[in-house]
Design an enzyme around this catalytic site. Structure first.
Site, PDB file in Angstrom:
ATOM      1  N   HIS A   1    -141.107 -50.975  32.591  1.00  0.00           N
ATOM      2  CA  HIS A   1    -142.277 -51.447  33.350  1.00  0.00           C
ATOM      3  C   HIS A   1    -142.257 -52.975  33.521  1.00  0.00           C
ATOM      4  O   HIS A   1    -142.850 -53.496  34.453  1.00  0.00           O
ATOM      5  CB  HIS A   1    -143.575 -51.077  32.623  1.00  0.00           C
ATOM      6  CG  HIS A   1    -144.006 -49.650  32.779  1.00  0.00           C
ATOM      7  ND1 HIS A   1    -143.329 -48.602  32.210  1.00  0.00           N
ATOM      8  CD2 HIS A   1    -145.061 -49.100  33.443  1.00  0.00           C
ATOM      9  CE1 HIS A   1    -143.947 -47.469  32.511  1.00  0.00           C
ATOM     10  NE2 HIS A   1    -144.993 -47.735  33.249  1.00  0.00           N
TER      11      HIS A   1
ATOM     12  N   CYS B   1    -138.577 -52.724  28.221  1.00  0.00           N
ATOM     13  CA  CYS B   1    -139.425 -51.658  28.770  1.00  0.00           C
ATOM     14  C   CYS B   1    -139.236 -51.730  30.272  1.00  0.00           C
ATOM     15  O   CYS B   1    -139.282 -52.820  30.862  1.00  0.00           O
ATOM     16  CB  CYS B   1    -140.884 -51.899  28.404  1.00  0.00           C
ATOM     17  SG  CYS B   1    -142.027 -50.759  29.235  1.00  0.00           S
TER      18      CYS B   1
ATOM     19  N   CYS C   1    -136.338 -45.206  30.514  1.00  0.00           N
ATOM     20  CA  CYS C   1    -137.476 -45.511  29.654  1.00  0.00           C
ATOM     21  C   CYS C   1    -136.923 -45.955  28.306  1.00  0.00           C
ATOM     22  O   CYS C   1    -136.167 -45.214  27.667  1.00  0.00           O
ATOM     23  CB  CYS C   1    -138.310 -44.236  29.506  1.00  0.00           C
ATOM     24  SG  CYS C   1    -139.595 -44.350  28.260  1.00  0.00           S
TER      25      CYS C   1
ATOM     26  N   GLU D   1    -149.372 -49.999  35.104  1.00  0.00           N
ATOM     27  CA  GLU D   1    -149.779 -48.722  35.720  1.00  0.00           C
ATOM     28  C   GLU D   1    -151.079 -48.912  36.521  1.00  0.00           C
ATOM     29  O   GLU D   1    -151.316 -48.229  37.508  1.00  0.00           O
ATOM     30  CB  GLU D   1    -149.965 -47.627  34.657  1.00  0.00           C
ATOM     31  CG  GLU D   1    -148.677 -47.197  33.954  1.00  0.00           C
ATOM     32  CD  GLU D   1    -147.811 -46.203  34.754  1.00  0.00           C
ATOM     33  OE1 GLU D   1    -148.363 -45.451  35.566  1.00  0.00           O
ATOM     34  OE2 GLU D   1    -146.585 -46.207  34.559  1.00  0.00           O
TER      35      GLU D   1
ATOM     36  N   ASP E   1    -139.060 -41.392  33.695  1.00  0.00           N
ATOM     37  CA  ASP E   1    -139.803 -42.346  32.861  1.00  0.00           C
ATOM     38  C   ASP E   1    -141.196 -41.751  32.662  1.00  0.00           C
ATOM     39  O   ASP E   1    -141.536 -40.711  33.246  1.00  0.00           O
ATOM     40  CB  ASP E   1    -139.904 -43.705  33.583  1.00  0.00           C
ATOM     41  CG  ASP E   1    -140.711 -44.724  32.788  1.00  0.00           C
ATOM     42  OD1 ASP E   1    -140.508 -44.832  31.569  1.00  0.00           O
ATOM     43  OD2 ASP E   1    -141.556 -45.422  33.385  1.00  0.00           O
ATOM     44  N   SER E   2    -142.004 -42.456  31.861  1.00  0.00           N
ATOM     45  CA  SER E   2    -143.374 -41.987  31.642  1.00  0.00           C
ATOM     46  C   SER E   2    -144.258 -42.196  32.872  1.00  0.00           C
ATOM     47  O   SER E   2    -145.337 -41.629  32.950  1.00  0.00           O
ATOM     48  CB  SER E   2    -143.988 -42.742  30.472  1.00  0.00           C
ATOM     49  OG  SER E   2    -144.072 -44.115  30.801  1.00  0.00           O
TER      50      SER E   2
END
Ligand code: DGL
Length: 261
Positions: free
Chosen positions: A182, A180, A69, A148, A6-7
């Site tokens: 996240h 997403c 992701c 994040e 993932d990012s």
């Protein structure tokens, strides 16, 4: 070894869901923290990151790849399926499958990054299953940086979530796809703001079930995966926040290595 990327920290929600279901398989995770967020970048840039991430995971011995992701899944899946000859899983199809089963009124909300929402992939896939579905999509570009940053329980985060969800509340959706990886880290606040009658579809749980099912049915590939339950974590940039959120997500102490790829 199952290779997952993932990012940043979002894909760890997928790692956690896979560990909860099939803890015996070795996992190598790459968080591309040097390039996060992906959701505000062009499709071309995200495709390039995706190809590099997969090459890195292959160099670590991955035999199966999970694109943990939604952004990369939206814009890069077609290209990487053509380029790499191994099983590659994206997170969108399993979430759609579960959402169309869960929804009684076929009135769907989707939240995701700008890149995911503007790709229109969720709409296309839902309509392919349920042509009469009503679908309302909202891009939520502030949520990834908030996660994040570790702002999971801040009042400001709750206010921003409320603002993003307002149009979906007005349209009385019955099913909300967290598009997403996240967003499962904000599940409590999202559920509180959208209301408890709306079913949340968590793409991390959906993909974990998909992988489990795949391995049960593909014994030849399953036998190539090492089964010592080892988890190796790599990032492309070290941040204090990554460690904190990673520990919170995986609910265990972790160590990770920084690599330049
Ligand atoms: N967690 C990712 C997703 O599912 C990446 C978000 C981002 O980096 O913008 O879309």
């Amino acid at each position: 070894m199952i290779g997952i990327f993932d990012s940043g920290v979002g894909g760890l929600t997928v790692v956690k869901a896979i560990l909860d279901k099939i803890p015996e398989y070795d996992i190598v995770y790459f968080g591309d923290t040097a390039h996060t967020p992906y959701g505000t970048k062009s499709a071309e840039t995200v495709v390039g990151y995706t190809i590099n991430n997969i090459k890195f995971l292959l160099s670590q011995g991955a035999k199966v790849i999970v694109i943990a992701c939604n952004t990369a899944s939206s814009v890069a899946t077609t290209q990487v399926l053509e380029q790499f000859a191994l099983p590659i899983f994206e997170v969108i199809t399993p979430a759609v499958t579960q959402a169309v089963e869960a929804s009684a009124n076929l009135n769907f909300g989707i939240i995701g990054t700008r890149a995911t929402i503007s790709s229109g992939i969720y709409e296309r896939k839902i309509l392919a299953h349920r042509p009469t579905a009503r679908i309302h999509s909202v891009a939520c570009p502030l949520l990834v940086p908030l996660v994040e940053e570790g702002w999971l329980k801040k009042r400001e985060t709750a206010m921003i979530v409320k603002k993003y969800l307002q149009p979906l509340k007005t349209r009385q959706i019955d099913t909300l796809i967290l598009g997403c990886t996240h967003y499962p880290l904000l599940k409590n606040v999202i559920q509180a703001k959208i209301g408890k009658r709306v079913e949340l579809i968590d793409s991390s749980i959906c993909i974990a079930e998909g992988i489990q099912h795949f391995l049960e049915n593909q014994r030849d590939i399953e036998q190539q995966l090492r089964q010592t339950g080892r988890l190796s974590l790599f990032v492309s940039d070290v941040t204090d926040q990554f460690k904190k959120i990673a520990q919170l997500t995986l609910k265990t102490n972790i160590s990770f290595e920084c690599v330049k790829i």
